[in-house]
Design a protein around this motif. Structure first.
Motif, PDB file in Angstrom:
ATOM      1  N   ALA A 307      -7.884  12.248   2.763  1.00  0.00           N
ATOM      2  CA  ALA A 307      -8.384  10.826   2.962  1.00  0.00           C
ATOM      3  C   ALA A 307      -9.018  10.260   1.423  1.00  0.00           C
ATOM      4  O   ALA A 307      -8.650   9.100   1.118  1.00  0.00           O
ATOM      5  CB  ALA A 307      -9.624  10.604   3.899  1.00  0.00           C
ATOM      6  N   GLN A 308      -9.644  10.943   0.696  1.00  0.00           N
ATOM      7  CA  GLN A 308     -10.049  10.478  -0.402  1.00  0.00           C
ATOM      8  C   GLN A 308      -9.078  10.398  -1.604  1.00  0.00           C
ATOM      9  O   GLN A 308      -9.310   9.232  -2.279  1.00  0.00           O
ATOM     10  CB  GLN A 308     -10.999  11.684  -0.968  1.00  0.00           C
ATOM     11  N   VAL A 309      -8.144  11.222  -1.573  1.00  0.00           N
ATOM     12  CA  VAL A 309      -6.968  10.822  -2.573  1.00  0.00           C
ATOM     13  C   VAL A 309      -6.112   9.743  -2.102  1.00  0.00           C
ATOM     14  O   VAL A 309      -5.830   8.920  -3.073  1.00  0.00           O
ATOM     15  CB  VAL A 309      -6.159  12.244  -2.919  1.00  0.00           C
ATOM     16  N   LEU A 310      -5.816   9.503  -0.686  1.00  0.00           N
ATOM     17  CA  LEU A 310      -4.903   8.570  -0.671  1.00  0.00           C
ATOM     18  C   LEU A 310      -6.006   7.163  -0.568  1.00  0.00           C
ATOM     19  O   LEU A 310      -5.164   6.160  -1.066  1.00  0.00           O
ATOM     20  CB  LEU A 310      -4.724   8.685   1.090  1.00  0.00           C
ATOM     21  N   ARG A 311      -7.101   7.103  -0.404  1.00  0.00           N
ATOM     22  CA  ARG A 311      -7.981   5.831  -0.845  1.00  0.00           C
ATOM     23  C   ARG A 311      -7.806   5.864  -2.403  1.00  0.00           C
ATOM     24  O   ARG A 311      -7.779   4.536  -2.653  1.00  0.00           O
ATOM     25  CB  ARG A 311      -9.434   6.244  -0.372  1.00  0.00           C
ATOM     26  N   GLY A 312      -7.754   6.750  -3.085  1.00  0.00           N
ATOM     27  CA  GLY A 312      -7.859   6.648  -4.684  1.00  0.00           C
ATOM     28  C   GLY A 312      -6.322   5.682  -4.877  1.00  0.00           C
ATOM     29  O   GLY A 312      -6.197   5.062  -5.766  1.00  0.00           O
ATOM     30  N   VAL A 313      -5.344   6.465  -4.356  1.00  0.00           N
ATOM     31  CA  VAL A 313      -3.948   5.969  -4.559  1.00  0.00           C
ATOM     32  C   VAL A 313      -3.994   4.381  -4.234  1.00  0.00           C
ATOM     33  O   VAL A 313      -3.271   3.633  -4.818  1.00  0.00           O
ATOM     34  CB  VAL A 313      -3.049   6.748  -3.792  1.00  0.00           C
ATOM     35  N   LEU A 314      -4.509   4.049  -3.094  1.00  0.00           N
ATOM     36  CA  LEU A 314      -4.588   2.794  -2.328  1.00  0.00           C
ATOM     37  C   LEU A 314      -5.405   1.905  -3.505  1.00  0.00           C
ATOM     38  O   LEU A 314      -5.002   0.698  -3.523  1.00  0.00           O
ATOM     39  CB  LEU A 314      -4.884   2.736  -1.303  1.00  0.00           C
ATOM     40  N   LYS A 315      -6.626   2.371  -3.867  1.00  0.00           N
ATOM     41  CA  LYS A 315      -7.485   1.466  -4.661  1.00  0.00           C
ATOM     42  C   LYS A 315      -6.556   1.419  -6.003  1.00  0.00           C
ATOM     43  O   LYS A 315      -6.870   0.146  -6.749  1.00  0.00           O
ATOM     44  CB  LYS A 315      -8.756   1.904  -4.829  1.00  0.00           C
ATOM     45  N   GLY A 316      -5.946   2.192  -6.499  1.00  0.00           N
ATOM     46  CA  GLY A 316      -5.244   1.964  -7.765  1.00  0.00           C
ATOM     47  C   GLY A 316      -3.908   1.497  -7.706  1.00  0.00           C
ATOM     48  O   GLY A 316      -3.186   1.462  -8.724  1.00  0.00           O
ATOM     49  N   ARG A 317      -3.543   0.849  -6.578  1.00  0.00           N
ATOM     50  CA  ARG A 317      -2.551  -0.104  -6.309  1.00  0.00           C
ATOM     51  C   ARG A 317      -1.108   0.747  -6.797  1.00  0.00           C
ATOM     52  O   ARG A 317      -0.284   0.185  -7.400  1.00  0.00           O
ATOM     53  CB  ARG A 317      -2.487  -1.365  -6.978  1.00  0.00           C
ATOM     54  N   MET A 318      -1.346   1.902  -6.471  1.00  0.00           N
ATOM     55  CA  MET A 318      -0.095   2.815  -6.702  1.00  0.00           C
ATOM     56  C   MET A 318       1.081   2.932  -5.443  1.00  0.00           C
ATOM     57  O   MET A 318       1.714   3.851  -5.377  1.00  0.00           O
ATOM     58  CB  MET A 318      -0.354   4.318  -7.059  1.00  0.00           C
ATOM     59  N   CYS A 319       0.733   2.094  -4.281  1.00  0.00           N
ATOM     60  CA  CYS A 319       1.353   2.410  -3.072  1.00  0.00           C
ATOM     61  C   CYS A 319       1.703   1.074  -2.330  1.00  0.00           C
ATOM     62  O   CYS A 319       0.936   0.161  -2.575  1.00  0.00           O
ATOM     63  CB  CYS A 319       0.530   3.059  -2.144  1.00  0.00           C
ATOM     64  N   ASP A 320       3.006   0.839  -1.933  1.00  0.00           N
ATOM     65  CA  ASP A 320       3.481  -0.339  -1.182  1.00  0.00           C
ATOM     66  C   ASP A 320       3.681   0.094   0.096  1.00  0.00           C
ATOM     67  O   ASP A 320       3.439  -0.959   0.979  1.00  0.00           O
ATOM     68  CB  ASP A 320       4.825  -0.792  -1.786  1.00  0.00           C
ATOM     69  N   VAL A 321       4.024   1.134   0.605  1.00  0.00           N
ATOM     70  CA  VAL A 321       4.287   1.538   2.006  1.00  0.00           C
ATOM     71  C   VAL A 321       3.632   2.774   2.128  1.00  0.00           C
ATOM     72  O   VAL A 321       3.931   3.767   1.478  1.00  0.00           O
ATOM     73  CB  VAL A 321       5.706   1.604   2.291  1.00  0.00           C
TER      74      VAL A 321
END
Length: 338
Positions: A307-321
Protein backbone atom coordinates in the motif's frame (compact mmCIF):
# COMPACT_ATOMS: atom_id res chain seq x y z
CA UNK A 1 -48.38 3.26 -12.69
CA UNK A 2 -51.04 0.86 -14.03
CA UNK A 3 -53.86 1.44 -16.46
CA UNK A 4 -56.43 1.82 -13.64
CA UNK A 5 -54.76 5.07 -12.59
CA UNK A 6 -55.53 6.69 -15.95
CA UNK A 7 -59.20 5.75 -15.52
CA UNK A 8 -59.53 6.99 -11.91
CA UNK A 9 -62.13 9.77 -11.34
CA UNK A 10 -60.87 13.29 -10.89
CA UNK A 11 -60.41 14.25 -7.23
CA UNK A 12 -62.92 16.51 -5.52
CA UNK A 13 -61.45 20.06 -5.48
CA UNK A 14 -62.95 20.58 -2.05
CA UNK A 15 -61.07 17.59 -0.71
CA UNK A 16 -57.70 18.85 -1.92
CA UNK A 17 -58.11 22.41 -0.70
CA UNK A 18 -56.91 21.70 2.85
CA UNK A 19 -53.82 19.96 1.48
CA UNK A 20 -52.97 22.92 -0.70
CA UNK A 21 -53.33 25.14 2.31
CA UNK A 22 -50.59 23.09 4.00
CA UNK A 23 -48.23 23.56 0.97
CA UNK A 24 -48.37 19.86 0.09
CA UNK A 25 -49.22 20.43 -3.56
CA UNK A 26 -46.84 18.79 -6.03
CA UNK A 27 -45.26 20.71 -8.90
CA UNK A 28 -46.68 19.43 -12.19
CA UNK A 29 -43.23 19.06 -13.76
CA UNK A 30 -41.93 17.13 -10.76
CA UNK A 31 -44.97 14.88 -10.82
CA UNK A 32 -44.44 14.13 -14.50
CA UNK A 33 -40.75 13.39 -13.95
CA UNK A 34 -41.60 11.07 -11.05
CA UNK A 35 -44.15 9.19 -13.16
CA UNK A 36 -41.66 8.81 -16.00
CA UNK A 37 -38.95 7.61 -13.61
CA UNK A 38 -41.25 5.04 -11.99
CA UNK A 39 -42.31 3.67 -15.36
CA UNK A 40 -38.68 3.44 -16.53
CA UNK A 41 -36.80 2.18 -13.46
CA UNK A 42 -39.53 0.17 -11.70
CA UNK A 43 -42.01 -0.91 -14.37
CA UNK A 44 -39.24 -1.49 -16.92
CA UNK A 45 -40.90 0.33 -19.80
CA UNK A 46 -38.84 1.70 -22.66
CA UNK A 47 -38.69 5.43 -23.33
CA UNK A 48 -40.92 4.94 -26.38
CA UNK A 49 -43.53 3.09 -24.29
CA UNK A 50 -43.41 5.79 -21.61
CA UNK A 51 -43.87 8.48 -24.24
CA UNK A 52 -46.94 6.71 -25.61
CA UNK A 53 -48.39 6.21 -22.12
CA UNK A 54 -47.86 9.84 -21.05
CA UNK A 55 -48.46 11.42 -24.44
CA UNK A 56 -44.90 12.70 -24.80
CA UNK A 57 -42.17 12.36 -27.42
CA UNK A 58 -38.95 10.43 -26.60
CA UNK A 59 -36.85 13.59 -26.28
CA UNK A 60 -39.19 14.88 -23.59
CA UNK A 61 -39.11 11.54 -21.77
CA UNK A 62 -35.33 11.51 -21.85
CA UNK A 63 -35.20 15.00 -20.33
CA UNK A 64 -37.66 14.03 -17.60
CA UNK A 65 -35.54 11.00 -16.65
CA UNK A 66 -32.43 13.18 -16.48
CA UNK A 67 -34.35 15.69 -14.37
CA UNK A 68 -35.45 12.91 -12.00
CA UNK A 69 -31.84 11.85 -11.46
CA UNK A 70 -30.51 15.40 -11.11
CA UNK A 71 -33.15 16.38 -8.53
CA UNK A 72 -32.74 13.25 -6.44
CA UNK A 73 -36.13 11.80 -7.33
CA UNK A 74 -34.27 8.65 -8.36
CA UNK A 75 -31.50 7.13 -6.25
CA UNK A 76 -29.78 4.09 -7.73
CA UNK A 77 -28.04 1.64 -5.40
CA UNK A 78 -25.91 -1.07 -6.99
CA UNK A 79 -25.78 -4.11 -4.72
CA UNK A 80 -23.63 -6.51 -6.76
CA UNK A 81 -20.53 -8.12 -5.25
CA UNK A 82 -18.24 -5.78 -7.23
CA UNK A 83 -20.18 -2.59 -6.50
CA UNK A 84 -17.74 -1.40 -3.84
CA UNK A 85 -14.80 -2.13 -6.15
CA UNK A 86 -16.30 -0.01 -8.92
CA UNK A 87 -16.79 2.87 -6.50
CA UNK A 88 -13.17 2.62 -5.33
CA UNK A 89 -11.95 2.58 -8.93
CA UNK A 90 -13.63 5.93 -9.52
CA UNK A 91 -12.19 7.37 -6.30
CA UNK A 92 -8.68 6.28 -7.31
CA UNK A 93 -9.05 7.83 -10.76
CA UNK A 94 -10.23 11.13 -9.33
CA UNK A 95 -7.69 11.26 -6.50
CA UNK A 96 -4.60 10.47 -8.58
CA UNK A 97 -5.54 11.47 -12.13
CA UNK A 98 -5.50 7.90 -13.43
CA UNK A 99 -6.66 7.05 -16.94
CA UNK A 100 -8.08 3.79 -15.63
CA UNK A 101 -8.19 1.57 -12.55
CA UNK A 102 -9.25 -2.01 -11.91
CA UNK A 103 -9.94 -3.09 -8.34
CA UNK A 104 -10.63 -6.76 -7.63
CA UNK A 105 -12.07 -8.25 -4.41
CA UNK A 106 -9.37 -9.21 -1.92
CA UNK A 107 -9.32 -12.99 -1.39
CA UNK A 108 -9.41 -14.30 2.20
CA UNK A 109 -5.95 -15.82 1.74
CA UNK A 110 -3.34 -13.09 1.21
CA UNK A 111 -1.17 -15.57 -0.69
CA UNK A 112 -3.78 -15.51 -3.47
CA UNK A 113 -3.69 -11.71 -3.92
CA UNK A 114 -1.02 -11.75 -6.69
CA UNK A 115 -2.98 -14.35 -8.66
CA UNK A 116 -6.33 -12.51 -8.63
CA UNK A 117 -4.60 -9.24 -9.55
CA UNK A 118 -2.63 -11.02 -12.27
CA UNK A 119 -5.78 -12.37 -13.88
CA UNK A 120 -7.31 -8.88 -14.07
CA UNK A 121 -4.03 -7.33 -15.23
CA UNK A 122 -3.67 -9.86 -18.04
CA UNK A 123 -7.09 -8.91 -19.39
CA UNK A 124 -6.29 -5.20 -19.13
CA UNK A 125 -2.92 -5.61 -20.84
CA UNK A 126 -4.30 -7.83 -23.62
CA UNK A 127 -6.99 -5.28 -24.43
CA UNK A 128 -4.34 -2.61 -24.96
CA UNK A 129 -1.88 -4.54 -27.13
CA UNK A 130 -2.03 -3.43 -30.77
CA UNK A 131 -0.03 -3.87 -33.95
CA UNK A 132 3.04 -1.66 -34.13
CA UNK A 133 3.29 -1.02 -30.39
CA UNK A 134 6.37 -1.11 -28.20
CA UNK A 135 5.90 -2.47 -24.68
CA UNK A 136 8.27 -2.05 -21.75
CA UNK A 137 8.24 -4.79 -19.11
CA UNK A 138 9.38 -4.87 -15.50
CA UNK A 139 9.62 -7.89 -13.24
CA UNK A 140 8.11 -9.57 -10.18
CA UNK A 141 5.78 -12.37 -9.21
CA UNK A 142 2.58 -10.55 -10.17
CA UNK A 143 3.89 -9.69 -13.63
CA UNK A 144 5.04 -13.26 -14.20
CA UNK A 145 1.59 -14.56 -13.24
CA UNK A 146 -0.08 -11.90 -15.39
CA UNK A 147 1.79 -12.84 -18.52
CA UNK A 148 0.93 -16.51 -17.96
CA UNK A 149 -2.72 -15.46 -18.38
CA UNK A 150 -2.20 -13.39 -21.55
CA UNK A 151 -3.78 -15.26 -24.49
CA UNK A 152 -1.47 -16.21 -27.33
CA UNK A 153 -2.06 -14.25 -30.56
CA UNK A 154 0.01 -12.91 -33.41
CA UNK A 155 0.57 -9.16 -33.54
CA UNK A 156 2.49 -7.33 -36.26
CA UNK A 157 5.53 -5.11 -35.66
CA UNK A 158 5.25 -5.31 -31.89
CA UNK A 159 8.39 -5.06 -29.75
CA UNK A 160 8.98 -5.89 -26.09
CA UNK A 161 11.72 -4.13 -24.13
CA UNK A 162 12.98 -5.19 -20.70
CA UNK A 163 13.28 -2.06 -18.58
CA UNK A 164 15.93 -3.35 -16.18
CA UNK A 165 18.92 -5.63 -16.02
CA UNK A 166 18.75 -9.29 -15.16
CA UNK A 167 19.49 -11.43 -12.13
CA UNK A 168 22.85 -13.09 -11.81
CA UNK A 169 21.28 -16.37 -10.75
CA UNK A 170 18.37 -18.38 -12.12
CA UNK A 171 14.87 -17.32 -11.13
CA UNK A 172 11.42 -17.59 -12.65
CA UNK A 173 11.04 -13.87 -11.91
CA UNK A 174 14.10 -12.88 -13.91
CA UNK A 175 13.27 -9.74 -15.97
CA UNK A 176 14.66 -11.44 -19.08
CA UNK A 177 12.27 -14.37 -18.66
CA UNK A 178 9.27 -12.08 -18.15
CA UNK A 179 10.00 -10.04 -21.26
CA UNK A 180 10.78 -13.04 -23.47
CA UNK A 181 7.60 -14.85 -22.38
CA UNK A 182 5.41 -11.90 -23.39
CA UNK A 183 7.27 -11.52 -26.67
CA UNK A 184 6.74 -15.20 -27.44
CA UNK A 185 2.99 -14.97 -26.77
CA UNK A 186 2.42 -12.13 -29.24
CA UNK A 187 5.15 -12.84 -31.78
CA UNK A 188 7.17 -9.74 -30.86
CA UNK A 189 10.83 -8.89 -31.13
CA UNK A 190 12.42 -8.75 -27.67
CA UNK A 191 15.17 -6.44 -26.40
CA UNK A 192 17.11 -7.25 -23.21
CA UNK A 193 19.34 -5.25 -20.91
CA UNK A 194 22.53 -7.33 -21.09
CA UNK A 195 23.72 -6.36 -17.62
CA UNK A 196 22.89 -7.14 -13.98
CA UNK A 197 20.02 -5.23 -12.37
CA UNK A 198 22.37 -4.08 -9.61
CA UNK A 199 26.11 -3.49 -9.93
CA UNK A 200 28.75 -3.55 -7.19
CA UNK A 201 29.60 0.16 -7.46
CA UNK A 202 28.26 3.34 -9.06
CA UNK A 203 31.32 3.57 -11.32
CA UNK A 204 30.60 0.08 -12.70
CA UNK A 205 27.01 1.08 -13.34
CA UNK A 206 28.06 4.29 -15.10
CA UNK A 207 30.53 2.35 -17.26
CA UNK A 208 27.84 -0.13 -18.32
CA UNK A 209 25.22 2.53 -19.05
CA UNK A 210 27.70 4.35 -21.26
CA UNK A 211 28.06 1.33 -23.57
CA UNK A 212 26.33 1.93 -26.94
CA UNK A 213 24.41 -1.36 -26.73
CA UNK A 214 22.86 -0.58 -23.34
CA UNK A 215 22.33 3.06 -24.21
CA UNK A 216 20.29 1.98 -27.23
CA UNK A 217 18.13 -0.37 -25.13
CA UNK A 218 17.35 2.31 -22.57
CA UNK A 219 16.52 4.77 -25.32
CA UNK A 220 14.05 2.20 -26.63
CA UNK A 221 12.71 1.71 -23.13
CA UNK A 222 12.11 5.40 -22.63
CA UNK A 223 10.11 5.58 -25.87
CA UNK A 224 7.75 2.61 -25.38
CA UNK A 225 4.03 3.14 -25.85
CA UNK A 226 3.12 1.15 -22.76
CA UNK A 227 5.08 0.06 -19.68
CA UNK A 228 3.84 -2.95 -17.72
CA UNK A 229 5.28 -2.86 -14.20
CA UNK A 230 4.84 -3.92 -10.62
CA UNK A 231 6.23 -2.57 -7.35
CA UNK A 232 8.09 -4.17 -4.47
CA UNK A 233 7.58 -3.69 -0.76
CA UNK A 234 10.41 -3.08 1.71
CA UNK A 235 10.45 -5.93 4.22
CA UNK A 236 13.09 -8.43 5.40
CA UNK A 237 11.42 -11.08 3.22
CA UNK A 238 10.69 -8.98 0.12
CA UNK A 239 11.50 -10.17 -3.39
CA UNK A 240 14.69 -8.11 -3.52
CA UNK A 241 16.12 -9.96 -0.50
CA UNK A 242 14.89 -13.36 -1.68
CA UNK A 243 16.75 -13.08 -5.00
CA UNK A 244 19.88 -11.71 -3.33
CA UNK A 245 19.83 -8.14 -4.65
CA UNK A 246 19.46 -6.53 -1.22
CA UNK A 247 20.69 -7.68 2.20
CA UNK A 248 18.77 -7.50 5.49
CA UNK A 249 21.15 -4.77 6.67
CA UNK A 250 20.43 -2.73 3.53
CA UNK A 251 16.68 -3.11 4.18
CA UNK A 252 17.22 -1.38 7.54
CA UNK A 253 19.34 1.35 5.92
CA UNK A 254 16.72 1.95 3.24
CA UNK A 255 14.02 2.33 5.88
CA UNK A 256 16.13 4.90 7.72
CA UNK A 257 16.51 6.77 4.42
CA UNK A 258 12.70 6.92 4.12
CA UNK A 259 12.18 4.21 1.50
CA UNK A 260 8.84 2.36 1.40
CA UNK A 261 9.47 0.15 -1.65
CA UNK A 262 10.81 0.06 -5.18
CA UNK A 263 9.71 0.53 -8.76
CA UNK A 264 12.02 -0.63 -11.54
CA UNK A 265 14.53 -1.54 -8.77
CA UNK A 266 14.71 2.12 -7.66
CA UNK A 267 13.81 2.84 -4.02
CA UNK A 268 11.27 5.59 -3.39
CA UNK A 269 9.55 7.21 -0.42
CA UNK A 270 5.82 7.59 0.25
CA UNK A 271 5.67 10.69 -1.97
CA UNK A 272 7.26 8.97 -4.95
CA UNK A 273 10.69 10.59 -4.56
CA UNK A 274 13.96 8.68 -4.98
CA UNK A 275 15.59 8.22 -1.59
CA UNK A 276 19.19 9.21 -0.98
CA UNK A 277 20.80 5.78 -0.74
CA UNK A 278 23.83 4.21 -2.52
CA UNK A 279 21.67 1.40 -3.96
CA UNK A 280 19.86 3.87 -6.22
CA UNK A 281 23.16 4.86 -7.83
CA UNK A 282 23.97 1.22 -8.68
CA UNK A 283 20.73 0.29 -10.48
CA UNK A 284 20.80 -0.67 -14.16
CA UNK A 285 17.19 0.16 -15.02
CA UNK A 286 14.99 2.87 -16.48
CA UNK A 287 14.66 5.60 -13.87
CA UNK A 288 11.24 6.42 -12.34
CA UNK A 289 11.51 9.99 -13.61
CA UNK A 290 11.49 8.74 -17.21
CA UNK A 291 8.32 6.74 -16.58
CA UNK A 292 6.36 10.01 -16.51
CA UNK A 293 7.11 10.52 -20.22
CA UNK A 294 5.68 7.12 -21.26
CA UNK A 295 2.12 7.48 -22.63
CA UNK A 296 0.69 4.62 -20.55
CA UNK A 297 2.27 3.08 -17.44
CA UNK A 298 0.28 0.12 -16.12
CA UNK A 299 1.08 -1.09 -12.62
CA UNK A 300 -0.25 -4.39 -11.31
CA UNK A 301 0.37 -4.98 -7.62
CA UNK A 302 -1.40 -5.42 -4.31
CA UNK A 303 -1.37 -6.82 -0.80
CA UNK A 304 -1.12 -5.07 2.58
CA UNK A 305 2.64 -4.56 2.36
CA UNK A 306 2.39 -2.80 -1.02
CA UNK A 307 0.00 0.00 0.00
CA UNK A 308 2.70 2.53 0.92
CA UNK A 309 4.84 2.07 -2.18
CA UNK A 310 1.78 2.11 -4.44
CA UNK A 311 0.68 5.32 -2.82
CA UNK A 312 4.16 6.74 -3.50
CA UNK A 313 3.98 5.75 -7.16
CA UNK A 314 0.54 7.35 -7.48
CA UNK A 315 1.61 10.54 -5.68
CA UNK A 316 4.69 10.69 -7.89
CA UNK A 317 2.50 10.51 -11.04
CA UNK A 318 4.30 7.42 -12.31
CA UNK A 319 1.14 5.43 -13.04
CA UNK A 320 -1.68 5.81 -15.56
CA UNK A 321 -3.46 2.48 -15.12
CA UNK A 322 -3.61 0.69 -11.78
CA UNK A 323 -4.67 -2.91 -11.15
CA UNK A 324 -4.89 -3.79 -7.45
CA UNK A 325 -7.11 -5.40 -4.82
CA UNK A 326 -9.84 -3.80 -2.74
CA UNK A 327 -8.13 -3.80 0.67
CA UNK A 328 -4.95 -2.28 -0.77
CA UNK A 329 -6.92 0.38 -2.65
CA UNK A 330 -8.80 1.32 0.52
CA UNK A 331 -5.52 1.56 2.45
CA UNK A 332 -4.04 3.87 -0.19
CA UNK A 333 -7.04 6.17 -0.13
CA UNK A 334 -7.08 6.18 3.67
CA UNK A 335 -3.49 7.45 3.77
CA UNK A 336 -4.46 10.58 1.88
CA UNK A 337 -7.72 11.12 3.74
CA UNK A 338 -5.94 11.59 7.09
Amino acid sequence: MDEADSRSPAPDPGATAPLLGRNLNVDAEEQLATRAAWLYFVAGLTQAQIGKKLGLNRTRVNRLLAQARDHGLVQIHITGRLASCVEIEERLKQAYGLADATVVPTPPDQELVPQVIATAAAASLSARLKDGMSVGVGWGRTLRLSIQSVPRRQLNRLSVVSLLGGLTRGSAMNPHETASHLADLVGAQCYYVAAPALTDTQSTRDLLIAQPMLREIFERGAKVDLAFLSVGELTPHCTMTRVGLVSRAEVDDLRKAGAVGDICAHWIDSEGRLVDHPLNSRVVALSPERLRDIPCVMIASGGRAKAQVLRGVLKGRMCDVLVTDEQTAKAILAMDSK
